[in-house]
Design a protein around this motif. Structure first.
Motif, PDB file in Angstrom:
ATOM      1  N   GLU A   1       0.810  -1.209   0.093  1.00 56.19           N
ATOM      2  CA  GLU A   1      -0.055  -0.066  -0.055  1.00 56.19           C
ATOM      3  C   GLU A   1       0.902   1.197   0.095  1.00 56.19           C
TER       4      GLU A   1
ATOM      5  N   ASN B   1      -8.044  -2.502   2.793  1.00 64.44           N
ATOM      6  CA  ASN B   1      -8.282  -2.071   1.226  1.00 64.44           C
ATOM      7  C   ASN B   1      -8.953  -3.228   0.636  1.00 64.44           C
TER       8      ASN B   1
ATOM      9  N   LYS C   1     -14.687  -1.229   4.152  1.00 62.76           N
ATOM     10  CA  LYS C   1     -13.619  -0.867   3.284  1.00 62.76           C
ATOM     11  C   LYS C   1     -14.147   0.700   2.775  1.00 62.76           C
TER      12      LYS C   1
END
Length: 751
Positions: free
Chosen positions: A485, A669, A729
């Protein structure tokens, strides 16, 4: 189930994307016609195919593909035709209802190999349709989500049939005649019984029968179906394979051959056991393929490489003797990789291996000539059956048929590799030198950092990621996922595998704190090498990993490094991210973390030292904290306690509490919610400890704890999965955006 027309439509679209010219226009593999015609494939052509496994890196390196086509007449994909590469993760997870019984497939990884085979007239072995490894867990779960319970047997069997049908139909429709054999099922026998795996758990021990039924139903005439397994020469495994795998398949006329994996050692297996196994498989009337052939040897000296050559020679004598005598119908022998540098063994054995026939710039090793000699001697023996001695001398073989590739330097360049986003330089570095690390329950593990660096020379902010796991392990989903990420946001990132103790038997004390301190200094010392800005150095921890980070944030000036190389390098991070952190040793503590860290009877001074809300100082670096109110493992009061302590000392901080979500959400995510947990390299110490305990070599491990660990790691049982609110999310999933904005503000302030 997809119709053939639907599969054809998909294949036509992919062929437009991966037309032959677009893949291989940059690679000229035309052989030098004046090169000596004697080579492996020519020497063994009367007996069996000679093959090698290749990777996508080989496929896009002209020299390697020239070597393949000049020496071999068969090849296998090392990885790109295993289940995880055929199953389309995005489509299946985004539309689980549509694909529930008929998983979407993606052939992008396989097509370049198939195109190369067709264009160059070289045969392929398909490897592998069904395996417990490299088959994603989500394939077995409801909604294709590994956080959900397993689907029922009938659902998984319908998925399996559709998957096998789809793969075979695509290959046979678009590349007929290219693949001559498939490994249908791989490695289902372990320790003289059926391996406990996700397949046996969800379908039952007959899953391999069903897989062969589906493969036989859809395979083209003339394509052979194989069962493939390792250690297949060992009597305990050989006999079980014959009686419980091959014979049941033969009764139903479902199997054509046995794939005998041959990952050899210099002293294992015993030659007689190996020869007996070859002949016993041959006696069944099945074809025999020698698959995954290599020979681990960590000594590159001339003497050791000569010994390697002699041992290879003995195995090839077994192959030819069995073939010529009719004791085994060996139809192919496949080396597992082209060159020593390509071999998987260096990573698997954690030491450099020299196990193959070629090295470096495709130069032949002595083992190459030894194997060539076996074939040439076989011709002599055939011509003169009474001859008891070969007229072919080993030195003469090297002189007459010396392999001297004259590939250009450009041929060794990697060209045409498909790229998705920035290229990542990945590698591992141990942070301690020999003799510096002495934790009693390490079991051969050394703390290390795993790098995710951009392939450029730009100086970037650095992030060091610290996974959690209750000080018992470094959880994989809290390593690679957050690393990727923040790599994607432009940072150069490292993941720290620090000291933990799954046995909960040897208190860690300050060892994890010393590990992170050394890691920060180690990376800063190599800032130029890693292209990082040492004044923009961030650390990010999860759960107990956040306790490690927080400990450094408040105690960095306590931790002195005895190695002069690091003594003058700062270990103070420039910013600290604490995700659902363990903070206190008081009322709201996470008891198991504290117990593993400090033992059953810590003194008051230790408890005070590691209760981080009591240790914040004026020089504590800025912090970013986040947690969920629903966290039932580590109470949300932990992050509040630390935030209030920071406030009292006027330390800049950000603190976010989200209303919903369980403990361990990591990056939260899309990738996480799709069920991918990242690389498991952070689990090395745990697995070393588990195997040591199983073998009775645990350090101070009680009988009760030993039983618990054996049940946890070797019973095949798993923690029950539960559903998850996918809408999270859109809530807690934004924490990384908030953290990135905070990082950018701090970096701007550093300019």
């Amino acid at each position: 189930m997809r119709s053939a027309s639907e599969i054809d439509f998909v294949s036509l679209k992919l062929q437009k994307i991966y037309c032959t010219k677009s893949i291989f226009a940059h690679i000229d593999i035309t052989p030098d016609n004046e090169r000596a015609i004697m080579n492996l494939k020519t020497a063994y052509e009367p007996f069996f195919k000679i093959g090698a496994a290749i990777s996508r890196w080989n496929l896009h390196t002209a020299a390697h593909m020239k070597l393949l086509t000049e020496q071999f007449n068969s090849f296998t994909c090392e990885n790109d035709m295993k289940p995880m590469y055929f199953l389309d993760v995005e489509k299946n997870k985004e539309q689980p209802e549509k694909y529930n019984l008929s998983p979407a497939l993606n052939f992008e990884n396989a097509i370049p190999y198939l195109e190369f085979a067709r264009e160059n007239g070289i045969a392929m072995r398909g490897h592998t349709l069904v395996w417990h490894n490299q088959t994603p867990k989500w394939f077995f779960c409801e909604n294709y989500n590994e956080l959900f319970p397993y689907a029922d047997r009938e659902t998984i069997l319908k998925r399996l049939e559709s998957y096998i049908h789809g793969v075979l139909d695509f290959v046979q429709t678009n590349y007929p005649g290219i693949i001559y054999a498939w490994d249908v099922v791989n490695e289902i026998v372990d320790e003289g019984a059926f391996r406990k795996s996700i397949w046996t758990k969800t379908v039952g021990e007959d899953f391999f029968i069903k897989a062969f039924e589906y493969a036989r139903k859809y395979v083209a005439p003339g394509v052979d179906l194989f069962y493939n397994d390792y250690e297949a020469a060992e009597p305990w495994k050989r006999d079980y394979i014959i009686e419980h795998v091959l014979k049941p398949l033969m009764e139903e006329k479902l199997v054509d051959g046995m794939g005998m994996q041959s990952h050899l050692l210099m002293d294992h297996p015993d030659l007689e056991n190996y020869k007996t196994a070859v002949e016993m498989y041959g006696a069944l009337g099945l074809k025999l393929n020698i698959t995954e052939l290599d020979m681990h040897n960590a000594d590159p000296s001339d003497e050791s490489m000569h010994a390697l050559a002699l041992r290879y020679k003995e195995f090839f004598k077994i192959y030819l003797d069995a073939k010529k005598s009719g004791k085994a119908n060996i139809t192919s022998v496949t080396f597992w990789n082209l060159r020593d540098e390509d071999s998987w063994l260096t990573g698997f054995r954690r030491e450099t291996s020299y196990p193959l026939l070629f090295q470096g710039k495709c130069q032949a090793k002595e083992a190459y000539y030894a194997i060539l000699e076996v074939a040439l001697k076989s011709y002599e023996d055939t011509a003169n059956a009474e001859s008891k001695q070969s007229n072919t001398d080993f030195a003469d073989i090297k002189e007459e048929y010396k392999w001297e590739p004259d590939y250009s330097d450009e041929d060794y360049l990697l060209k045409g590799m498909p790229q998705n986003g920035p290229q990542i330089k990945r590698f591992r570095e141990n942070i301690y030198q020999d003799g510096e690390y002495n934790y009693a329950a390490a079991y051969g593990f050394t703390p290390n950092v795993f790098a995710y660096l951009h392939e450029d020379s730009k100086k970037r902010p650095c992030m060091l990621v610290i996974p959690g796991g209750g000080y018992c392990m470094c959880c994989s989903h809290e390593g690679e996922l957050p690393a990727m990420e923040f790599f994607g946001r432009g940072m150069n990132v490292f993941v720290l595998s620090y000291t933990t103790d799954i046995t909960m038997s040897v208190p860690l004390k300050k060892q994890p704190l010393e590990d992170i301190s050394r890691a920060v200094r180690f990376i800063r010392k190599n800032a130029d090498k890693y292209n990082i800005d040492p004044e923009k150095f961030f650390i990010m921890g999860f759960s107990a990993g956040a306790h490690v980070c927080g400990s450094l944030a408040v105690h960095f000036d306590d931790i002195k490094d005895t190695n002069p190389e690091y003594a003058g390098i700062s270990n103070r991070p420039d910013g600290v991210i604490l995700s659902y952190p363990v903070i206190t040793t008081g009322e709201f503590t996470h008891k198991d973390s504290v117990r593993t860290l400090l033992g059953d009877n810590p003194d008051a001074e230790e408890l005070e030292y590691f209760s981080l809300e009591k240790q914040v100082k004026e020089n504590t670096p800025p912090c970013f904290l986040w947690q969920t109110q629903e966290d039932s493992a580590v109470p949300v009061e932990n992050s509040y306690l630390f935030a209030m302590a920071l406030r009292k000392k006027n330390i800049p901080f950000a603190h976010y509490v989200f209303p919903a979500g369980h403990h361990g959400l990591t990056i939260a995510n899309k990738t996480f919610f799709q069920g991918w947990s990242g690389g498991d390299y952070t689990m090395e110490q745990v697995m070393r400890a588990a195997f040591a305990v199983k073998e009775g070599k645990g350090v101070n491990v009680s009988d009760k704890r030993r039983e618990e660990l054996i049940e946890q790691f070797f019973s095949g049982n798993e923690m029950p999965a539960s559903g998850i609110d996918m809408s999270l999310k859109e809530d807690v999933g934004y924490w990384s955006d908030l953290a990135w904005a905070w990082i950018k503000r701090l970096c701007a302030a550093c300019k």
